[in-house]
Every structure is written in structure tokens, then in C-alpha cells.
Write an enzyme that holds these catalytic residues in place. Structure first.
Site, PDB file in Angstrom:
ATOM      1  N   SER A 128       0.862  -1.284   0.146  1.00 22.20           N
ATOM      2  CA  SER A 128       0.095   0.007  -0.211  1.00 22.20           C
ATOM      3  C   SER A 128       0.816   1.074   0.068  1.00 22.20           C
ATOM      4  O   SER A 128       1.473   1.271  -0.953  1.00 22.20           O
ATOM      5  CB  SER A 128      -1.025   0.092   1.368  1.00 22.20           C
ATOM      6  OG  SER A 128      -2.056   0.865   0.981  1.00 22.20           O
ATOM      7  N   ASP A 158      -9.944  -4.473  -4.764  1.00 18.13           N
ATOM      8  CA  ASP A 158      -9.245  -3.719  -3.703  1.00 18.13           C
ATOM      9  C   ASP A 158     -10.045  -2.323  -3.612  1.00 18.13           C
ATOM     10  O   ASP A 158     -10.183  -1.582  -4.555  1.00 18.13           O
ATOM     11  CB  ASP A 158      -7.896  -3.395  -4.092  1.00 18.13           C
ATOM     12  CG  ASP A 158      -6.943  -2.786  -2.703  1.00 18.13           C
ATOM     13  OD1 ASP A 158      -7.832  -1.961  -2.185  1.00 18.13           O
ATOM     14  OD2 ASP A 158      -5.785  -3.210  -2.733  1.00 18.13           O
ATOM     15  N   HIS A 165      -7.691  -5.590  -0.277  1.00 13.25           N
ATOM     16  CA  HIS A 165      -6.457  -5.000   0.055  1.00 13.25           C
ATOM     17  C   HIS A 165      -5.593  -5.875   0.894  1.00 13.25           C
ATOM     18  O   HIS A 165      -5.830  -5.683   2.207  1.00 13.25           O
ATOM     19  CB  HIS A 165      -7.001  -3.697   0.663  1.00 13.25           C
ATOM     20  CG  HIS A 165      -5.809  -2.820   0.783  1.00 13.25           C
ATOM     21  ND1 HIS A 165      -5.144  -2.154  -0.153  1.00 13.25           N
ATOM     22  CD2 HIS A 165      -5.115  -2.039   1.821  1.00 13.25           C
ATOM     23  CE1 HIS A 165      -4.321  -1.271   0.336  1.00 13.25           C
ATOM     24  NE2 HIS A 165      -4.462  -1.196   1.617  1.00 13.25           N
TER      25      HIS A 165
END
Length: 225
Positions: free
Chosen positions: A115, A174, A201
Site C-alpha cells: 500500500s 481492492d 487490500h
């Protein structure tokens, strides 16, 4: 490479995570790659303010007392990946922490980011291409749910195509970093390996993904000789 012949990989956590919480979230992935790589986790220097209500719930990765980030997109210590901004508060401090990790805990063969941490890895890759003497040498990179930083001071780091081997992992569903944001990053790389999965995610670690991880790491081991 470590004494036992494994790759050594520096791990860069996501926003609102830290070294410990990221390590806990990579258990299945660590099990897959344990014969090939040793993972070392570090924590970002920038403390993220606690959530108030649900305004940031869609961007947070962890709810604990040591929530950290690699940079902020706003001066009030807030980050959103979609922000187009002049601000990258905390970035230089994070770069120093990563450089120090290479000195004190290295050497490392490659880096893994998740991320915002994966976006930080993309910036490190760009820095290596544009000014190799100003950053640690990275042999390869694995980026999960990565994206281009929209902070204007980072724009130049995407101008030169990255030539090191890279593996890009992103999920069809996601909701935090939509897959098109990860796909937008791909043209910045010379020959990216892509692992697209049906999930959200997180770092996928089921059967279909295992082969791609191991093939990539085995290639990196072969390059090391």
C-alpha cells in the site's frame, strides 16, 4: 544474501501499520517464501493521528497505538492516496530511516512494500534511477497494492523507467487502492511481472499466487549466483 543462501528483503509497511502489525499480516506469505527469503520489517518515523469517527476508515490499515506513515499528503498529518498536492510531509525523514536500515540491518537484496509502503518503494526505485548515489542500492522490488504518489515533489521520480526486476501485486476488488491506480504505475517499469488476484487490500498467499512468488524469487536467487 544471507549466510544461509536466502535473499534478504526489507519490508515497508502500509499506512496506519508498523513493523509488528505488518509482520503479523504476512504470516501466510512468509510461510510460502521462508525457504527462499528472510524478511526484515521496519517502522516509519511519522506518527499518524488516531482516527476520529469514520472519516478515514476507508484508508486505514490498522487500529493500534503505533500507527505510522511514510509521508502525509496534507500539512495536518493526513494522507489519502488520491490527493493531488504539493505536500509530502515526513517523506525525507522516512527516506533517512530506510537508508539507516540498510546501514544497520543490511545488506538487503530487495525490498517489499504494501500500500503506501509499496508507493514508497516505487519512489525508492525512481530515486535509484535518477540519482543512484543518493539512496541504497535495490536489486529488486515487490510492490503490493502500490500506486503513484500524487505529491508534486515526487513527480520527477517517475520520469525515468525503472530497470530493476519488479513484481506488482494487486487485487480486482481492492477498495482502498483500486486496481487502476496500481495499473497506472506499470508503464514506469521496463519489464514488470504482474500478479493480479481476485481479492482486495491484502497480500494474497493462496495456491495460484504461490508459484508466481516462488518463480520470481528463484530468478532473483539465480541472479545472485
Amino acid at each position: 544474501m544471507s549466510d544461509d543462501g536466502k535473499l534478504r528483503i526489507l519490508c515497508i509497511h502500509g499506512y496506519r501499520q508498523n513493523a509488528q502489525s505488518f509482520r503479523e499480516r504476512t504470516g501466510a506469505f512468509r510461510k510460502i517464501i521462508k525457504k527462499h527469503a528472510e524478511l526484515v520489517f521496519i517502522t516509519a518515523p511519522n506518527k499518524v493521528p488516531p482516527l476520529e469517527g469514520s472519516a478515514e476508515a476507508g484508508t486505514g490499515d490498522d487500529q493500534n497505538d503505533e500507527q505510522r506513515g511514510w509521508w502525509f499528503s496534507r500539512q495536518d498529518d493526513y494522507f489519502m492516496a488520491q490527493d493531488k498536492t504539493d505536500c509530502c510531509k515526513g517523506y525525507e525523514e522516512s527516506l533517512d530511516v530506510i537508508k539507516q536500515a540498510f546501514i544497520e540491518q543490511g545488506p538487503f537484496d530487495g525490498v517489499l512494500g504494501f500500500s503506501q509502503g509499496a508507493a514508497m518503494v516505487s519512489l525508492l526505485c525512481g530515486l535509484q534511477e535518477s540519482d543512484p548515489d543518493s539512496c541504497p542500492k535495490i536489486g529488486f522490488a515487490i510492490m503490493v497494492a502500490s500506486f503513484k504518489s500524487h505529491s508534486i515533489p515526487h513527480a520527477y521520480l517517475y520520469e525515468k523507467k525503472v530497470t530493476i526486476p519488479t513484481l506488482h501485486v494487486f487485487g480486482d476488488t481492492d477498495k482502498v487502492i483500486p486496481k487502476d491506480m496500481s495499473e497506472d504505475l506499470l508503464p514506469c517499469y521496463l519489464d514488470p511481472v504482474i500478479l493480479q488476484h481476485p481479492g482486495g487490500h491484502f497480500i494474497p498467499a493462496s495456491g495460484p499466487q504461490k508459484k508466481i512468488y516462488l518463480d520470481f524469487l528463484q530468478q532473483m536467487l539465480a541472479k545472485k549466483g
